[in-house]
Design an enzyme around this catalytic site. Structure first.
Site, PDB file in Angstrom:
ATOM      1  N   ASN A 110       0.677  -1.261  -0.002  1.00  0.00           N
ATOM      2  CA  ASN A 110       0.158   0.076  -0.031  1.00  0.00           C
ATOM      3  C   ASN A 110       0.873   1.401  -0.111  1.00  0.00           C
ATOM      4  OD1 ASN A 110      -0.507   1.879   2.425  1.00  0.00           O
ATOM      5  ND2 ASN A 110       0.312  -0.070   3.246  1.00  0.00           N
ATOM      6  N   PHE A 114      -1.419   8.325   4.120  1.00  0.00           N
ATOM      7  CA  PHE A 114      -2.304   8.828   5.484  1.00  0.00           C
ATOM      8  C   PHE A 114      -3.651   9.429   4.727  1.00  0.00           C
ATOM      9  CE2 PHE A 114       1.481   9.602   8.383  1.00  0.00           C
ATOM     10  CZ  PHE A 114       1.691   8.356   8.579  1.00  0.00           C
ATOM     11  N   SER A 174       5.637   5.356   8.732  1.00  0.00           N
ATOM     12  CA  SER A 174       5.198   4.975   7.299  1.00  0.00           C
ATOM     13  C   SER A 174       5.968   5.212   6.365  1.00  0.00           C
ATOM     14  CB  SER A 174       3.697   5.742   7.303  1.00  0.00           C
ATOM     15  OG  SER A 174       3.209   5.797   5.839  1.00  0.00           O
ATOM     16  N   ASN A 176       5.223   6.009   3.285  1.00  0.00           N
ATOM     17  CA  ASN A 176       4.293   6.747   2.346  1.00  0.00           C
ATOM     18  C   ASN A 176       4.235   8.160   2.526  1.00  0.00           C
ATOM     19  OD1 ASN A 176       3.747   4.208   1.128  1.00  0.00           O
ATOM     20  ND2 ASN A 176       2.372   3.670   2.256  1.00  0.00           N
ATOM     21  N   THR A 177       4.986   8.681   3.666  1.00  0.00           N
ATOM     22  CA  THR A 177       4.934  10.142   3.731  1.00  0.00           C
ATOM     23  C   THR A 177       6.436  10.422   3.696  1.00  0.00           C
ATOM     24  OG1 THR A 177       2.971  10.262   5.020  1.00  0.00           O
ATOM     25  CG2 THR A 177       4.502  11.870   5.349  1.00  0.00           C
ATOM     26  N   LYS A 216       5.768   3.726  17.151  1.00  0.00           N
ATOM     27  CA  LYS A 216       5.676   2.618  15.821  1.00  0.00           C
ATOM     28  C   LYS A 216       6.750   2.473  14.995  1.00  0.00           C
ATOM     29  CE  LYS A 216       2.479   0.308  12.926  1.00  0.00           C
ATOM     30  NZ  LYS A 216       1.064   0.078  12.687  1.00  0.00           N
ATOM     31  N   ASN A 245       5.848  -1.839  11.706  1.00  0.00           N
ATOM     32  CA  ASN A 245       4.901  -1.089  10.273  1.00  0.00           C
ATOM     33  C   ASN A 245       5.294  -1.885   9.162  1.00  0.00           C
ATOM     34  OD1 ASN A 245       3.639   0.704   8.746  1.00  0.00           O
ATOM     35  ND2 ASN A 245       3.810   2.367  10.152  1.00  0.00           N
TER      36      ASN A 245
END
Ligand SMILES: Cc1cc2nc3c(=O)[nH]c(=O)nc-3n(C[C@H](O)[C@H](O)[C@H](O)COP(=O)(O)O)c2cc1C
Length: 339
Positions: A110, A114, A174, A176-177, A216, A245
């Protein structure tokens, strides 16, 4: 029954089936029906971070980002529910498609980025929920907040969610940021944790309530980096670490359809990496902070492996998508069998 539901859901695009499942779980929760869908897990009370859990198997962050189906997930038998990642302001996330199934590997890639409706919306959902169990709220930063100012976003979220959360998760992992994961290292991490600790002390005084903070982390660190994180968590008085994660690695999905999509890989291929991180943390922390393990639990025995590696609690995401609610009970049973 879930096998049939899965056949239907997997005919839809991953994001459509995600949205539909969330709607159904939410609606079932409002009607109080979800408990009828599956046999309740055995009672297995544990106390971690000073909080009492009916069982050690929770819902991982990202499935219910906006707190849309808190009651629904709780009724499926989860011992705790983590919602978010939430950011101060609503944001759309990355362009679609941004979530991909790799069924032959029991994996997901994925790059949601966010997508969420913002912290105020989430708090309205929390207020509307009947759930009285352990609720984690996972906080992050908006994509357009420069990473040097990330702490501002975490503090805005912490201020707002503080009294409503059983514990707060600080998501610095994450993929993705852009830049987010840099907050896991060296002085950036120490400064962020110190600022959070200071604000938490103020909030605890103001509200007369100590809310545990969990950090996390990613599975992609070297052992030395993991050890440094553990020391920083101890030094700054954090309450727990969530490992892990998704991974940037593509080991285990090479050559598969969607295997080279950008984003974070979860499910079976991240299992061993995550468990290794748990083991490293357990060795370094030596019981001073509890570990919440997440990553690649697709069968009950994998949940037991995480506990054996040193975790106190586990969370499910991809395994829940592939196996359904029965995995909760299976995981509780496998953990209970360790005792
Ligand atoms: C589609 C998707 C969205 C996710 N969103 C978040 C998120 O918003 N915040 C977060 O901390 N983790 C998020 N995660 C990571 C999961 O919580 C979990 O840490 C990771 O997927 C590893 O567990 P698993 O192998 O059981 O899926 C997401 C995972 C997936 C698959």
């Amino acid at each position: 029954m879930y096998t049939l539901a899965r056949q239907l859901l997997f005919k839809l695009s991953p994001e459509t089936s995600h949205d539909l499942s969330l709607d159904l779980i939410g609606a079932g929760g409002r009607l109080g029906l979800n408990g009828l869908l599956c046999k309740a897990p055995a009672k297995m009370p544990v106390t971690v971070m000073g909080l009492d859990f009916p069982n050690p198997v929770g819902l991982a962050a990202g499935l219910d980002k906006n707190g849309a189906a808190i009651d629904g997930f709780a009724q499926l038998g989860f011992g705790f529910v983590e919602i978010g990642t939430i950011t101060p302001r609503p944001q759309p996330g990355n362009p679609k498609p941004r979530i991909f199934r790799l069924p032959e590997a029991e994996a997901i890639i994925n790059r949601m980025g966010f997508n969420n409706l913002g912290v105020d919306h989430l708090l309205a959902r929390v207020a509307a929920a009947q759930y009285k169990g352990v609720l984690g709220i996972n906080i992050g930063k908006n994509f357009d907040t420069p990473v040097e100012r990330a702490v501002d976003d975490y503090l805005i979220c912490l201020d707002k969610v503080y009294v409503h959360a059983s514990y707060v998760t600080v998501n610095v992992s994450s993929p993705n940021t852009p830049g987010l994961r840099s907050l896991q290292f060296g002085d950036s991490l120490k400064q962020l944790l110190a600022d959070l600790a200071t604000r938490r002390a103020e909030l605890a005084l103001r509200h007369g309530k100590h809310v545990p903070l969990a950090i996390k982390i990613a599975p992609d660190m070297t052992d030395e980096e993991t050890a440094q994180v553990a020391q920083a968590l101890i030094e700054t008085g954090m309450d727990a670490v969530i490992a892990t994660n998704t991974t940037l690695s593509r080991v285990g999905v090479e050559g598969m359809e969607h295997g080279d999509e950008a984003g974070g890989l979860s499910g079976a291929p991240v299992r061993d990496k995550s468990t290794h991180t748990v083991k490293m943390l357990a060795a370094e922390l030596a019981g001073r902070l509890p570990i919440i393990a997440v990553g690649g639990i697709t069968e009950g025995k994998h949940a037991a492996e995480k506990i054996a590696a040193g975790a106190s609690l586990v969370q499910l995401y991809s395994g829940f998508i592939y196996k359904g609610p029965a995995l909760i009970r299976e995981s509780v049973d496998a953990i209970a069998a360790l005792r």
